[in-house]
Motif scaffolding. Structure first.
Motif, PDB file in Angstrom:
ATOM      1  N   ASP A  38       5.933  -8.538  -9.445  1.00 34.61           N
ATOM      2  CA  ASP A  38       6.025  -7.990  -8.090  1.00 34.61           C
ATOM      3  C   ASP A  38       5.194  -6.722  -7.938  1.00 34.61           C
ATOM      4  O   ASP A  38       4.629  -6.468  -6.870  1.00 34.61           O
ATOM      5  CB  ASP A  38       7.488  -7.693  -7.745  1.00 34.61           C
ATOM      6  N   ALA A  39       5.139  -5.913  -9.000  1.00 39.14           N
ATOM      7  CA  ALA A  39       4.365  -4.671  -8.919  1.00 39.14           C
ATOM      8  C   ALA A  39       2.880  -4.973  -8.696  1.00 39.14           C
ATOM      9  O   ALA A  39       2.215  -4.324  -7.883  1.00 39.14           O
ATOM     10  CB  ALA A  39       4.552  -3.852 -10.197  1.00 39.14           C
ATOM     11  N   GLN A  40       2.347  -5.966  -9.404  1.00 40.19           N
ATOM     12  CA  GLN A  40       0.948  -6.334  -9.218  1.00 40.19           C
ATOM     13  C   GLN A  40       0.712  -6.927  -7.831  1.00 40.19           C
ATOM     14  O   GLN A  40      -0.288  -6.612  -7.173  1.00 40.19           O
ATOM     15  CB  GLN A  40       0.516  -7.333 -10.289  1.00 40.19           C
ATOM     16  N   ARG A  41       1.645  -7.754  -7.384  1.00 39.53           N
ATOM     17  CA  ARG A  41       1.505  -8.339  -6.057  1.00 39.53           C
ATOM     18  C   ARG A  41       1.536  -7.256  -4.972  1.00 39.53           C
ATOM     19  O   ARG A  41       0.806  -7.331  -3.989  1.00 39.53           O
ATOM     20  CB  ARG A  41       2.606  -9.373  -5.819  1.00 39.53           C
ATOM     21  N   PHE A  42       2.371  -6.226  -5.173  1.00 41.08           N
ATOM     22  CA  PHE A  42       2.428  -5.124  -4.215  1.00 41.08           C
ATOM     23  C   PHE A  42       1.112  -4.343  -4.215  1.00 41.08           C
ATOM     24  O   PHE A  42       0.578  -4.009  -3.154  1.00 41.08           O
ATOM     25  CB  PHE A  42       3.592  -4.195  -4.563  1.00 41.08           C
ATOM     26  N   LEU A  43       0.575  -4.062  -5.424  1.00 41.65           N
ATOM     27  CA  LEU A  43      -0.681  -3.322  -5.508  1.00 41.65           C
ATOM     28  C   LEU A  43      -1.813  -4.098  -4.863  1.00 41.65           C
ATOM     29  O   LEU A  43      -2.639  -3.536  -4.129  1.00 41.65           O
ATOM     30  CB  LEU A  43      -1.017  -3.020  -6.968  1.00 41.65           C
ATOM     31  N   ALA A  45      -1.477  -6.330  -2.518  1.00 43.99           N
ATOM     32  CA  ALA A  45      -1.232  -6.351  -1.077  1.00 43.99           C
ATOM     33  C   ALA A  45      -1.668  -5.050  -0.426  1.00 43.99           C
ATOM     34  O   ALA A  45      -2.281  -5.043   0.651  1.00 43.99           O
ATOM     35  CB  ALA A  45       0.251  -6.612  -0.803  1.00 43.99           C
ATOM     36  N   VAL A  46      -1.379  -3.915  -1.083  1.00 43.00           N
ATOM     37  CA  VAL A  46      -1.746  -2.614  -0.531  1.00 43.00           C
ATOM     38  C   VAL A  46      -3.243  -2.370  -0.641  1.00 43.00           C
ATOM     39  O   VAL A  46      -3.886  -1.898   0.289  1.00 43.00           O
ATOM     40  CB  VAL A  46      -0.964  -1.487  -1.252  1.00 43.00           C
ATOM     41  N   SER A 241      -6.524  -7.595   5.649  1.00 36.69           N
ATOM     42  CA  SER A 241      -6.017  -8.174   4.398  1.00 36.69           C
ATOM     43  C   SER A 241      -5.737  -9.666   4.529  1.00 36.69           C
ATOM     44  O   SER A 241      -5.640 -10.370   3.517  1.00 36.69           O
ATOM     45  CB  SER A 241      -4.746  -7.445   3.964  1.00 36.69           C
ATOM     46  N   LEU A 325       6.255  -2.599 -14.758  1.00 39.56           N
ATOM     47  CA  LEU A 325       6.085  -1.503 -13.807  1.00 39.56           C
ATOM     48  C   LEU A 325       5.833  -0.152 -14.460  1.00 39.56           C
ATOM     49  O   LEU A 325       4.849   0.520 -14.141  1.00 39.56           O
ATOM     50  CB  LEU A 325       7.320  -1.418 -12.900  1.00 39.56           C
ATOM     51  N   SER A 329       2.207   1.411 -14.492  1.00 38.12           N
ATOM     52  CA  SER A 329       2.014   2.546 -13.585  1.00 38.12           C
ATOM     53  C   SER A 329       1.493   3.760 -14.339  1.00 38.12           C
ATOM     54  O   SER A 329       0.667   4.517 -13.821  1.00 38.12           O
ATOM     55  CB  SER A 329       3.330   2.883 -12.887  1.00 38.12           C
TER      56      SER A 329
END
Length: 374
Positions: A38-43, A45-46, A241, A325, A329
């Motif tokens: 999820d952390a990679q998907r969030f990065l 996405a952002v 995006s 994460l 990070s």
């Protein structure tokens, strides 16, 4: 606000420059794959639309050059100032990329897929992006400097034309820039190769910045609060995006970037025209904080160096680690801090002294409006 005011500096735009450089960093960090799940998907996405940060630089470049134009300055004098501002640091990072490519980070070296040695030399001379397959030669991010060099070559002529425009002419120029951006998007979309880094096809973004600055100078820019312009940028960002074509992303964010830059320029300039009163908006005041302006001054060096740091890490220590994460990070933060530290060192050791020396000054002085560029 009185039209045609001169001499006001716009530190909020320098602070905004750092944020644009940071989203480009987030984009490349997503590609580097430091995180997983999820952390990679969030990065992603952002930062997925982070490549449009370069479009922000192009619009800002046009705005700042138009804003800081010196009446009566010769084209030769202007070009000398721009060479002093851009070329020394470009050459230093180009040599660094070549040295790293020949030793520890092979994807930075002369490769057949990026044009080999001819493309490397063309990149050093700020010509490589005119051949699409050469656009990633040398320091990969320096393709945008090839575009900027083209803009600089045209600027003296463009400045004279836009400087004669009144309100209607300036609004017409801005509308034409938007129309030409659409035409360029269509050309890029139907072309078999990737032409999104071709200097001629990025010219409308620069022209939009030129005309935006003229409208602010004339007092014709709408009184739009910067926070609402920022909201428009975020909406455009989400749209970018979701678009598959790279240049379509640039096109989607162009209205938001023009609105934000024009709004920040209008509000900060209006505030500086009131004797001793800071009439700037809250966003402009926040972007004008000393630490953020300092990072903005380093943003050109940061932009040029951060991919080199990522490539060295990829080839020497770990490639696409995909960590969870906390460790991911921490790695991301370390890359950011190293890039910022190198940027600060390069700015003070190379960029500022070389700029001063080429301009014939004995020491660097505080940034003039034209130094907001990049």
């Amino acid at each position: 606000m009185s039209g045609e005011g001169r001499g006001a500096t716009l530190p909020a735009l320098t602070g905004a420059r750092w944020l644009a450089a940071l989203v480009v960093f987030a984009h490349h960090a997503g590609i580097a794959g430091y995180l997983s799940g999820d952390a990679q998907r969030f990065l992603v996405a952002v930062g997925g639309a982070g490549h449009v940060g370069v479009s922000f630089f192009f619009v800002l470049s046009g705005f700042v050059l138009s804003w800081s134009v010196r009446p009566g300055e010769s084209a030769t004098s202007f070009w000398r100032r721009r060479i002093a501002r851009v070329v020394p640091l470009h050459l230093v990072t180009a040599v660094a990329a070549l040295a790293l490519g020949l030793t520890m980070a092979r994807t930075l070296g002369p490769r057949d897929e990026t044009g080999g040695w001819p493309a490397t030399f063309a990149n050093a001379g700020l010509l490589s992006s005119w051949i699409p397959s050469w656009s990633q030669a040398g320091n990969p991010v320096s393709w945008s400097l090839v575009c900027e060099a083209f803009f600089y070559a045209l600027f003296p002529m463009a400045a004279r034309a836009i400087g004669r425009c009144h309100r209607r002419g300036a609004w017409t120029g801005l509308a034409l820039a938007g129309l030409l951006a659409v035409v360029c998007a269509v050309v890029i979309d139907v072309s078999p190769g990737d032409l999104s880094r071709m200097p001629l096809l990025r010219l409308p973004e620069f022209v939009a910045g030129l005309t935006c600055a003229r409208l602010v100078r004339l007092g014709a820019w709408p009184t739009l609060r910067p926070r609402w312009a920022l909201f428009l940028v975020l909406v455009c960002w989400v749209g970018a995006s979701l678009l598959p074509n790279a240049y379509a992303g640039f096109l989607a964010t162009l209205p938001g970037f023009v609105a934000l830059i024009g709004s920040l320029g209008h509000h900060q300039f209006s505030g500086q025209l009131v004797d001793g009163v800071d009439g700037r908006s809250g966003l402009a005041r926040w972007l004008s904080q000393r630490w953020l302006v300092r990072l903005g001054e380093w943003s050109f060096a940061f932009y040029l160096v951060h991919v080199l740091v990522m490539r060295v890490l990829e080839h020497t220590l770990i490639s696409h680690p995909g960590w969870s994460l906390l460790p991911g990070s921490a790695l991301l933060l370390a890359v950011l801090l190293v890039s910022v530290a190198l940027a600060g060192g390069l700015h003070h050791a190379i960029e500022a002294p070389a700029n001063a020396w080429i301009r014939g000054r004995t020491r660097p002085r505080s940034p003039a409006p034209d130094q907001l560029l990049r």
